[in-house]
Design a protein around this motif. Structure first.
Motif, short mmCIF file in Angstrom:
data_model
loop_
_atom_site.label_atom_id
_atom_site.label_comp_id
_atom_site.label_asym_id
_atom_site.label_seq_id
_atom_site.Cartn_x
_atom_site.Cartn_y
_atom_site.Cartn_z
N UNK A 1 3.20 -3.09 9.45
CA UNK A 1 3.09 -2.79 10.86
C UNK A 1 2.37 -1.48 11.14
N UNK A 2 2.74 -0.43 10.40
CA UNK A 2 2.11 0.88 10.63
C UNK A 2 0.63 0.86 10.27
N UNK A 3 0.28 0.24 9.14
CA UNK A 3 -1.13 0.17 8.74
C UNK A 3 -1.95 -0.61 9.75
N UNK A 4 -1.42 -1.73 10.21
CA UNK A 4 -2.15 -2.55 11.19
C UNK A 4 -2.35 -1.80 12.50
N UNK B 1 3.07 7.13 13.01
CA UNK B 1 2.73 6.01 12.13
C UNK B 1 2.35 6.52 10.75
N UNK B 2 1.77 7.72 10.68
CA UNK B 2 1.48 8.34 9.39
C UNK B 2 2.75 8.66 8.64
N UNK C 1 5.47 6.99 8.90
CA UNK C 1 6.00 5.71 8.44
C UNK C 1 5.33 5.32 7.13
N UNK C 2 4.02 5.44 7.04
CA UNK C 2 3.32 5.11 5.81
C UNK C 2 3.76 6.00 4.65
N UNK C 3 4.06 7.25 4.95
CA UNK C 3 4.52 8.18 3.90
C UNK C 3 5.95 7.91 3.46
N UNK C 4 6.69 7.12 4.23
CA UNK C 4 8.07 6.84 3.89
C UNK C 4 9.06 7.78 4.50
#
Length: 498
Positions: A308-311, A409-410, A412-415
């Protein structure tokens, strides 16, 4: 919660302290809705028709996408898709009818999502096998399998979207009477109004009579009038602590007049447990879910976060650029704002946001709080200000529609964060969380969450903590999906933003 209904129904969830000043129905409003209530109670088919139309549309769109994809990569399979489409849609709708998913009853959306997904998942698993037997094409099998995987998410999401949109229609919801003390009924009515997609529509608030021990659980003549004269099918009783025999007597009495009677505990502080009432081996009580301890559930949540975050980052790159230019134009300073927040198990991390304040924001705040006691009291309660002098003109617009949160969102991608979760609290707020930080910090914080769709900045800091505890205790992938669906209309309307 106790009930005398032979058809169990989950109670309205997410009961939180009231944030509205007019949650109780005024007598004039009760008079206005009386005739309409009697008329609408006799025509429940409209809710059923709307839900069925939404399901049909979602299934039709998926099959159309499958047909278009087949025309590109497997032309011989495309006519079979069109011929099988009515059978596929009819099969799913028939399953829903058999499962009672079109009955006019109150069902919590999270439970409904799970119920909707079960037959769709079953059909998605067996459809590739039937496709191979009929078409014998590996490409066609792959297309059907991909469509089935998409349907497991899209079809339940379409149902909850239909509910959210339908909840704004004047005839939506089953009429209900709320009976109890003023403070207890205010919380219940506030929940029903805040979450109208659940399907209960309060038409009257009635004061309960006084019972044998001075508690307000006795009969209410006004409530019985609504049942007899206006055919209101639901009664929700705000129950105080009473002996078992008095509770049984009260339930039996109301069940003579209402089709469904439910008791909701009137105890303060029950926000995190009202929806987890359960029975186990004959025992009755409040349960707590801990699906976050299951590996499969954690994997599903993380997969949804990454995809979701990447999209969203890819799709929103033009929006990021436009916002960055607007921020630099509004005031000098950096585009992004960095702040230390607490994450999973209390570990601190740097959260990213678009800058919405002037660079001397702290000085402006200190000056305002020092000379304005009203603003100081507001800031102490909400940790925010309605008219914040620190916020730029562009920042006000970004905050209203939560666009300043997009850089997370960044995170989120980083965890560091999740798409859905509790609020990301600052370390200095730890001592104001009433010891509940050990519960809230069991899961990563989210960009959106229960508190955001419950009123955002209109919810006090204490209520935010309670809502986050509720989220942790009741988390499931379906709850995340529901909150994501409900976030969009909240953000688009700017509701609850200061």
């Amino acid at each position: 919660m106790a009930s005398v209904d032979t058809k169990p129904m989950p109670t309205p969830s997410f009961v939180a302290p009231s944030v509205a000043s007019d949650v109780l129905l005024r007598p004039s409003a009760q008079t206005e809705v009386a005739a309409a209530t009697r008329h609408e109670a006799a025509r429940p088919w409209r809710m059923t028709a709307l839900l069925m139309a939404g399901d049909t549309l979602a299934l039709g769109v998926l099959l159309y996408v499958l047909h278009i994809a087949s025309l590109w990569v497997a032309p011989a399979f495309a006519p079979m898709v069109m011929s099988a489409a009515p059978i596929a849609v009819g099969s799913v709708l028939s399953l829903y009818v058999g499962m009672g998913l079109y009955r006019t009853r109150v069902m919590h959306p999270v439970e409904e999502l799970r119920s909707i997904a079960v037959p769709v998942t079953g059909l998605a698993l067996i459809a590739p096998g039937f496709t191979y037997m009929m078409a014998g094409s590996p490409v066609a099998v792959g297309l059907v399998a991909a469509t089935g995987a998409l349907a497991v998410v899209v079809v339940p999401l379409a149902r909850i979207t239909t509910r959210i949109m339908g909840a704004h229609l004047p005839w939506w919801g089953v009429p209900a009477v709320v009976v109890g003390s003023t403070s207890a009924t205010a919380r219940i009515v506030d929940t029903m109004k805040r979450w109208p997609e659940i399907g209960l529509r309060p038409v009257a608030v009635c004061e309960a009579g006084t019972g044998q021990h001075g508690t307000r659980t006795g009969s209410s003549p006004e409530a019985l009038h609504w049942a007899r004269q206006h055919q209101v099918p639901y009664a929700i009783l705000a129950e105080e602590a009473v002996p078992a025999d008095q509770r049984a007597h009260t339930l039996a009495h109301y069940s003579q007049f209402f089709e469904h009677v439910f008791c909701v505990p009137a105890t303060d502080g029950m926000v995190a447990t009202w929806t987890t009432t359960a029975t186990c081996d004959g025992l009755y009580g409040f349960g707590v879910r801990h699906l976050q301890h299951q590996t499969a559930a954690r994997f599903m949540k993380r997969a949804l976060d990454v995809v979701g975050a990447a999209s969203l980052l890819i799709m929103l790159l033009p929006v990021f650029a436009a916002i960055a230019l607007a921020i630099r134009y509004a005031s000098p300073g950096p585009v992004f704002y960095r702040q230390t927040r607490m994450g999973y198990q209390g570990r601190t991390f740097t959260v990213f946001k678009f800058r919405t304040m002037y660079t001397d924001a702290d000085t402006r705040l200190d000056d305002l709080l020092a000379r304005n006691p009203r603003c100081r009291a507001e800031y102490e309660q909400y940790h925010k200000l309605h008219n914040d002098p620190r916020v730029t003109s562009v920042g006000q617009w970004l905050r209203r529609y939560s666009l300043d949160e997009l850089p997370q969102l960044l995170n989120v991608l980083r965890g560091d964060m999740s798409l859905v979760g509790p609020r990301a609290y600052m370390p200095k707020e730890l001592f104001q969380m009433r010891g509940l930080s050990r519960v809230v910090l069991q899961t990563p914080p989210g960009i959106t969450g229960l508190w955001q769709v419950s009123g955002r900045n209109a919810v006090s800091f204490s209520s935010r903590v309670d809502l986050d505890v509720h989220y942790v205790h009741n988390w499931s992938p379906w709850l995340d999906l529901y909150l994501l669906a409900r976030t969009l209309p909240v953000v688009c309307t700017g509701r609850g933003a200061h």
